[in-house]
Design an enzyme around this catalytic site. Structure first.
Site, PDB file in Angstrom:
ATOM      1  N   GLU A 151      -3.445   4.603   5.870  1.00  0.00           N
ATOM      2  CA  GLU A 151      -4.107   4.021   7.049  1.00  0.00           C
ATOM      3  C   GLU A 151      -5.417   4.754   7.368  1.00  0.00           C
ATOM      4  OE1 GLU A 151      -2.964   1.324   8.054  1.00  0.00           O
ATOM      5  OE2 GLU A 151      -0.779   1.275   8.097  1.00  0.00           O
ATOM      6  N   LYS A 199       0.819  -1.218   0.000  1.00  0.00           N
ATOM      7  CA  LYS A 199       0.000   0.000   0.000  1.00  0.00           C
ATOM      8  C   LYS A 199       0.852   1.266   0.000  1.00  0.00           C
ATOM      9  CE  LYS A 199      -0.691  -0.003   5.016  1.00  0.00           C
ATOM     10  NZ  LYS A 199       0.154   1.172   5.242  1.00  0.00           N
ATOM     11  N   THR A 200       1.964   1.257   0.768  1.00  0.00           N
ATOM     12  CA  THR A 200       2.823   2.449   0.788  1.00  0.00           C
ATOM     13  C   THR A 200       3.440   2.668  -0.581  1.00  0.00           C
ATOM     14  OG1 THR A 200       3.298   2.045   3.120  1.00  0.00           O
ATOM     15  CG2 THR A 200       4.756   3.563   1.965  1.00  0.00           C
TER      16      THR A 200
END
Length: 715
Positions: A219, A33-34
């Protein structure tokens, strides 16, 4: 374009190249995701020609922000990356308030009260209101205040639902007044005051809306209401809100996080485009299958089918120990075995638990074995006395009106300003509604009529004023230079190095603070103080130490390890007993277990103890319901038969009957037995326990122990 998308899988590419508009990327653990977030920024800058200064990216930890910035510097170059607004929610809001907060009465030189300062201020308010802090613990009262702020509820709007909350409301009122009197904001104020700024100064909000054409959030499932309102407001004009989230990893409900913000996002942005990231790059398929077997029982989630190219890997191990000590010894022995066989290094291993109290047995086991370990969540570096003292000095230099910090160091090291004098200064300041520093200034400049102090007390206060004024004149200097000057002027080294080992340890901590300060050679004192106030436990996790890591499951979020042990998998512990009557809390406990399982890359060990001390007495345990969710085809190790599990921690009447009807005991009093950890011993008592026996043994090496019979063998 090819360079930006190189190495991304098809779903990641679709997310990175999504058209303008609101975007939700639901990313499973270990799905990159990052990587998607940073490549999205690079895509906007390099392919869409969006100026970097028009992009805001927010994260939850300083560590995540640093990692993102480092990646973007490699992709965009240092100069273009520097133009991005990139940081934590709190740090981003802190910058906005320093620039525009004066429009709502927040001075640019406000000071951030850290967690310890906040609780200390609540304690002082309780004392002044004559409220018993034993009945109303400061930390618990502060938690009520924090929850209210997360929901954007000020003291004037707070509606108590219990007498405890009524007390908290009264404290909240005074707490806010004292913060303002000290030019202070707490962490929650950074968010709440920014929302207030945008509401009361629409032109300011319009300016930020126009500046930021694209807002990206990491997040997102961990956002609270205040953060959601901020994001919604900032994105209202251009509607380019790109968020990465995973409902299954929302584990911070206790501090205001609300995974339901994902539902709110769908309601507020009907044209929301959703992308699923299901390919995992971290764990084996067996570990992913275990995780999915556990989390699938949670309601209100988006189903994901996690898969990996890393193969199935070994089965996970489920181990039942007799008690926490034996559980801890099993962990230490297993790590030693994996190290000896070359399957893992000590630093590859992490031991996770639900509560901090569980670390005690583990720490003792490592110490007994003479093995090093790293403990996350113990006394934090910035919470140590000597560090708090020096930061208080710096905060007074930065903001003399910070009375809380000033009173902390007024007589540290001792300089003849006693408690009675300090109390007088504080009382006068509170009566007049001014900072303590103003009262000290008046005394030092002989403007106090009639004189408040005389003799040695007046001389000492005047000398203190002269010393601090000298530091204030140096305030534009580098933080490290100012820190060194303060240490020298106060004689703090001689004060702290008192000839004891503890004194030397404290001095080493100060040396470490100096190292941190030197990293701010090109920054201001404001930047330095803001960053150290916002640092977290996990941010302080030192890399490169080849030792197992001990940490709570909450602290494990965002980390990964080749080998993971999750201990204490028992009903009442994980899931925690406070969650058993609350469906929402129980669902979060399941998510917490899911997070722990998905930290493991190659090996996973799940342990539970047959008995554990509760309220001072040992009681038999029921294995966690989460273990029952795991198919036996994915596990190895002896699993307790379902028939022997009980629905409470006490033996039932039926169990007592079974004991009475049991066959003759396997072990006899006076018989010699052998235990794999404790060695040889002699049996002194035998008690039937369901389909097992509890055997009391006096061991030659460790003395008396109560052991489950199946863990012994006759000599």
């Amino acid at each position: 374009m090819n360079d930006i998308l190189k190495g991304l899988n098809p779903q990641q590419q679709k997310a990175v190249t999504a058209p303008d508009g609101p975007v939700l990327v639901l990313a499973g653990p270990g799905s990159g995701k990052t990587r998607v977030l940073t490549h999205r920024v690079s895509w906007l800058v390099l392919e869409r020609d969006v100026p970097p200064w028009r992009i805001m990216a927010v994260t939850f930890t300083n560590k995540a922000a640093r990692e993102m910035r480092e990646r973007l510097e490699r992709q965009l170059g240092v100069s273009r990356a520097a133009e991005l607004t990139l940081g934590t929610f709190h740090a981003t809001c802190a910058r906005i308030l320093r620039r525009d907060g004066d429009l709502i009465g927040v001075p640019p030189n406000y000071v951030i009260f850290d967690a310890d300062d906040q609780v200390a201020l609540v304690r002082q308010v309780l004392k002044d209101l004559n409220i018993d802090e034993k009945r109303y613990p400061p930390a618990a009262v502060h938690a009520v205040i924090s929850r209210a702020k997360n929901e954007l509820i000020g003291p004037e709007s707070f509606q108590p639902a219990s007498y405890f909350e009524e007390v908290a409301r009264r404290v909240y009122e005074q707490y806010q007044q004292r913060l303002r009197a000290n030019n202070g904001l707490d962490f929650d104020d950074l968010l709440m005051e920014t929302v207030r700024l945008f509401r009361e100064a629409p032109s300011v909000l319009a300016r930020y809306q126009e500046r930021y054409h694209h807002i990206l959030v990491d997040e997102f499932q961990d956002t609270n209401m205040a953060q959601y309102v901020l994001l919604k407001g900032l994105a209202a004009r251009h509607r380019n809100l790109f968020v990465v989230a995973d409902e299954d990893q929302s584990i911070y409900r206790w501090r205001g996080a609300d995974y339901r913000n994902i539902s709110r996002l769908r309601e507020d942005f009907p044209d929301l485009a959703t992308y699923l990231l299901e390919q995992n790059y971290r764990s084996t398929q067996t570990i992913l299958d275990v995780a999915q077997a556990i989390i699938r029982h949670n309601p209100n989630r988006t189903p994901k089918k996690l898969f990996t190219d890393r193969g199935h890997g070994p089965k996970i191990v489920i181990h039942e120990a007799y008690d926490p000590e034996e559980e801890a010894q099993y962990v230490v022995d297993t790590i030693a075995r994996l190290t000896l066989t070359g399957e893992a290094r000590p630093g590859d291993c992490a031991v996770m638990y639900r509560t901090n109290a569980q670390s005690r047995a583990l720490e003792e086991a490592f110490i007994r074995a003479g093995l090093p370990y790293r403990l996350v969540g113990a006394t934090r570096f910035y919470a140590r006395r000597e560090i708090k003292d020096l930061l208080a000095f710096l905060r007074v230099v930065h903001t003399p009106a910070d009375s809380a910090s000033l009173l902390r160091i007024l007589n540290v090291p001792p300089r003849g300003i006693g408690a009675q004098t300090a109390q007088l200064l504080e009382d006068v300041a509170r009566t007049r509604g001014v900072p303590v520093w103003q009262v000290i200034e008046e005394i030092a400049e002989n403007r106090d009529h009639p004189p408040l102090l005389s003799g040695r007390a007046r001389t000492a206060v005047t000398a203190f004023h002269r010393m601090v004024s000298g530091w204030i004149a140096l305030a534009p200097a580098r933080p490290a230079d100012l820190l060194n000057r303060i240490i020298a002027d106060t004689g703090y080294e001689a004060y702290i190095r008192d000839g004891t080992d503890e004194g030397e340890d404290r001095w080493e901590n100060i040396q470490e603070l100096r190292v941190v300060a030197t990293q701010y050679a090109d920054a201001t004192l404001t930047d330095f103080l803001a960053d150290v106030a916002l640092v977290s436990d996990v941010d302080n996790l030192t890399d490169g130490v080849n030792a197992p890591t001990l940490l709570t499951l909450h602290s494990a979020k965002g980390l990964e390890f080749p080998v993971v042990f999750i201990v204490g998998l028992e009903e009442g512990l994980l899931p925690h007993f406070r969650s058993l009557d609350d469906p929402e809390a129980l669902a979060e406990e399941r998510r917490l277990m899911y997070v722990g399982v998905t930290r493991a890359k190659e090996r996973l060990f799940l342990t539970h103890a047959f008995r554990r001390a509760r309220r001072g007495d040992y009681e038999p345990n029921v294995p966690s319901r989460f273990l029952a969710d795991i198919p036996e085809t994915l596990t190895e190790g002896k699993r307790r038969k379902k028939s022997s599990a009980r629905s409470s921690w006490e033996p039932t009447a039926q169990a007592e009957h079974t004991m009475a009807q049991a066959d003759s005991p396997r072990y006899r009093i006076g018989e010699w037995v052998e235990h794999p950890t404790f060695g040889p011993g002699i049996v002194t008592a035998v008690r039937p326990l369901g389909d097992e026996e509890e055997v009391t043994v006096v061991f030659e090496r460790v003395g008396l122990k109560h052991i489950l019979g199946s863990y012994l063998k006759k000599k």
